[in-house]
Design a protein around this motif. Structure first.
Motif, PDB file in Angstrom:
ATOM      1  N   UNK A  93       5.322  22.713 -16.347  1.00  0.00           N
ATOM      2  CA  UNK A  93       6.057  22.257 -17.526  1.00  0.00           C
ATOM      3  C   UNK A  93       5.511  22.967 -18.758  1.00  0.00           C
ATOM      4  N   UNK A  94       6.427  23.509 -19.544  1.00  0.00           N
ATOM      5  CA  UNK A  94       6.094  24.169 -20.807  1.00  0.00           C
ATOM      6  C   UNK A  94       6.678  23.334 -21.927  1.00  0.00           C
ATOM      7  N   UNK A  95       5.895  23.125 -22.965  1.00  0.00           N
ATOM      8  CA  UNK A  95       6.397  22.278 -24.044  1.00  0.00           C
ATOM      9  C   UNK A  95       5.728  22.604 -25.371  1.00  0.00           C
ATOM     10  N   UNK A  96       6.371  22.185 -26.425  1.00  0.00           N
ATOM     11  CA  UNK A  96       5.739  22.208 -27.744  1.00  0.00           C
ATOM     12  C   UNK A  96       5.267  20.796 -28.069  1.00  0.00           C
ATOM     13  N   UNK A  97       5.599  19.851 -27.198  1.00  0.00           N
ATOM     14  CA  UNK A  97       5.256  18.455 -27.420  1.00  0.00           C
ATOM     15  C   UNK A  97       3.925  18.116 -26.765  1.00  0.00           C
ATOM     16  N   UNK A  98       2.971  17.777 -27.580  1.00  0.00           N
ATOM     17  CA  UNK A  98       1.716  17.260 -27.041  1.00  0.00           C
ATOM     18  C   UNK A  98       1.596  15.778 -27.365  1.00  0.00           C
ATOM     19  N   UNK A  99       2.772  15.140 -27.475  1.00  0.00           N
ATOM     20  CA  UNK A  99       2.803  13.709 -27.731  1.00  0.00           C
ATOM     21  C   UNK A  99       2.053  13.004 -26.593  1.00  0.00           C
ATOM     22  N   UNK A 106       3.218  13.388 -17.788  1.00  0.00           N
ATOM     23  CA  UNK A 106       3.049  14.599 -16.985  1.00  0.00           C
ATOM     24  C   UNK A 106       1.864  14.467 -16.037  1.00  0.00           C
ATOM     25  N   UNK A 107       0.795  13.841 -16.507  1.00  0.00           N
ATOM     26  CA  UNK A 107      -0.396  13.681 -15.674  1.00  0.00           C
ATOM     27  C   UNK A 107      -0.116  12.844 -14.423  1.00  0.00           C
ATOM     28  N   UNK A 108       0.921  12.018 -14.462  1.00  0.00           N
ATOM     29  CA  UNK A 108       1.263  11.172 -13.318  1.00  0.00           C
ATOM     30  C   UNK A 108       2.186  11.887 -12.325  1.00  0.00           C
ATOM     31  N   UNK A 109       2.701  13.045 -12.709  1.00  0.00           N
ATOM     32  CA  UNK A 109       3.633  13.772 -11.853  1.00  0.00           C
ATOM     33  C   UNK A 109       2.888  14.695 -10.895  1.00  0.00           C
ATOM     34  N   UNK A 110       3.549  15.018  -9.823  1.00  0.00           N
ATOM     35  CA  UNK A 110       2.972  15.947  -8.852  1.00  0.00           C
ATOM     36  C   UNK A 110       3.533  17.338  -9.135  1.00  0.00           C
ATOM     37  N   UNK A 111       3.013  17.947 -10.211  1.00  0.00           N
ATOM     38  CA  UNK A 111       3.466  19.280 -10.572  1.00  0.00           C
ATOM     39  C   UNK A 111       2.251  20.191 -10.704  1.00  0.00           C
ATOM     40  N   UNK A 112       2.528  21.489 -10.820  1.00  0.00           N
ATOM     41  CA  UNK A 112       1.456  22.469 -10.858  1.00  0.00           C
ATOM     42  C   UNK A 112       0.697  22.537 -12.161  1.00  0.00           C
ATOM     43  N   UNK A 113       1.298  22.035 -13.246  1.00  0.00           N
ATOM     44  CA  UNK A 113       0.589  22.100 -14.508  1.00  0.00           C
ATOM     45  C   UNK A 113       1.459  21.795 -15.701  1.00  0.00           C
ATOM     46  N   UNK A 114       0.817  21.762 -16.847  1.00  0.00           N
ATOM     47  CA  UNK A 114       1.436  21.415 -18.125  1.00  0.00           C
ATOM     48  C   UNK A 114       0.843  22.355 -19.156  1.00  0.00           C
ATOM     49  N   UNK A 115       1.658  23.225 -19.725  1.00  0.00           N
ATOM     50  CA  UNK A 115       1.175  24.217 -20.685  1.00  0.00           C
ATOM     51  C   UNK A 115       1.915  24.096 -22.003  1.00  0.00           C
ATOM     52  N   UNK A 116       1.208  24.368 -23.064  1.00  0.00           N
ATOM     53  CA  UNK A 116       1.799  24.399 -24.387  1.00  0.00           C
ATOM     54  C   UNK A 116       2.457  25.760 -24.592  1.00  0.00           C
ATOM     55  N   UNK A 117       3.644  25.761 -25.204  1.00  0.00           N
ATOM     56  CA  UNK A 117       4.328  27.013 -25.523  1.00  0.00           C
ATOM     57  C   UNK A 117       3.563  27.723 -26.628  1.00  0.00           C
ATOM     58  N   UNK A 118       3.656  29.017 -26.726  1.00  0.00           N
ATOM     59  CA  UNK A 118       4.493  29.933 -25.957  1.00  0.00           C
ATOM     60  C   UNK A 118       3.810  30.361 -24.660  1.00  0.00           C
ATOM     61  N   UNK A 119       4.621  30.855 -23.748  1.00  0.00           N
ATOM     62  CA  UNK A 119       4.110  31.449 -22.523  1.00  0.00           C
ATOM     63  C   UNK A 119       3.487  32.790 -22.892  1.00  0.00           C
ATOM     64  N   UNK A 120       2.293  33.049 -22.413  1.00  0.00           N
ATOM     65  CA  UNK A 120       1.594  34.301 -22.716  1.00  0.00           C
ATOM     66  C   UNK A 120       1.149  34.970 -21.425  1.00  0.00           C
ATOM     67  N   UNK A 121       0.741  36.198 -21.542  1.00  0.00           N
ATOM     68  CA  UNK A 121       0.223  36.944 -20.391  1.00  0.00           C
ATOM     69  C   UNK A 121      -0.967  36.199 -19.783  1.00  0.00           C
TER      70      UNK A 121
END
Length: 138
Positions: A93-99, A106-121
């Motif tokens: 998940x990519x977001x500008x929201x760090x609410x 997100x921490x309760x979901x079974x996903x690979x990660x949570x990143x703040x935008x923007x996507x970088x190299x």
């Protein structure tokens, strides 16, 4: 580095999609890049492209806040898909929201990660290392 078979970008902002697409193209990560403007479009793309497992995205970069179907609603719908259409995708998940509410959810979901935008190299490199055991070519 072997290319990923398919990547799916899900974001309602065409500029963000354009910039992410350019970054992924420059890094030569995949020959097949799918783009959806909301979760509903993303589910349709998965249903269309995941008939054969090799056509399924192995990486989904998912925005949180979108109209029509947001990232959380997408994940609920994604979980209802047949296993062949979900597996073996890594969802980031990519977001500008760090609410705090979003972070906690997100921490309760079974996903690979949570990143703040923007996507970088550097963020892409971390995803490749952590989830695919690969490193970007220099």
């Amino acid at each position: 580095m072997p290319k990923l078979s398919c990547i799916l970008l899900v974001d309602d902002d065409p500029i963000t999609n354009f910039l992410n697409q350019r970054l992924l193209d420059e890094l030569e990560l995949t020959d097949k890049l799918l783009i959806a403007l909301n979760g509903k479009e993303a589910i349709s793309l998965l249903e269309e492209h995941c008939i054969e497992r090799k056509s399924c995205p192995v990486l989904i970069l998912l925005d949180v806040n979108m109209p029509v179907m947001n990232g959380f609603d997408f994940l609920d719908a994604y979980a209802q898909l047949p296993v062949a259409q979900q597996s073996p995708s890594v969802v980031i998940m990519l977001t500008t929201s760090l609410h705090p509410r979003d972070v906690q959810r997100v921490e309760q979901l079974h996903i690979g990660g949570f990143l703040n935008k923007p996507l970088t190299k550097e963020k892409v490199s971390d995803i490749l290392t952590q989830h695919f055991g690969q490193q970007l070519a220099d």
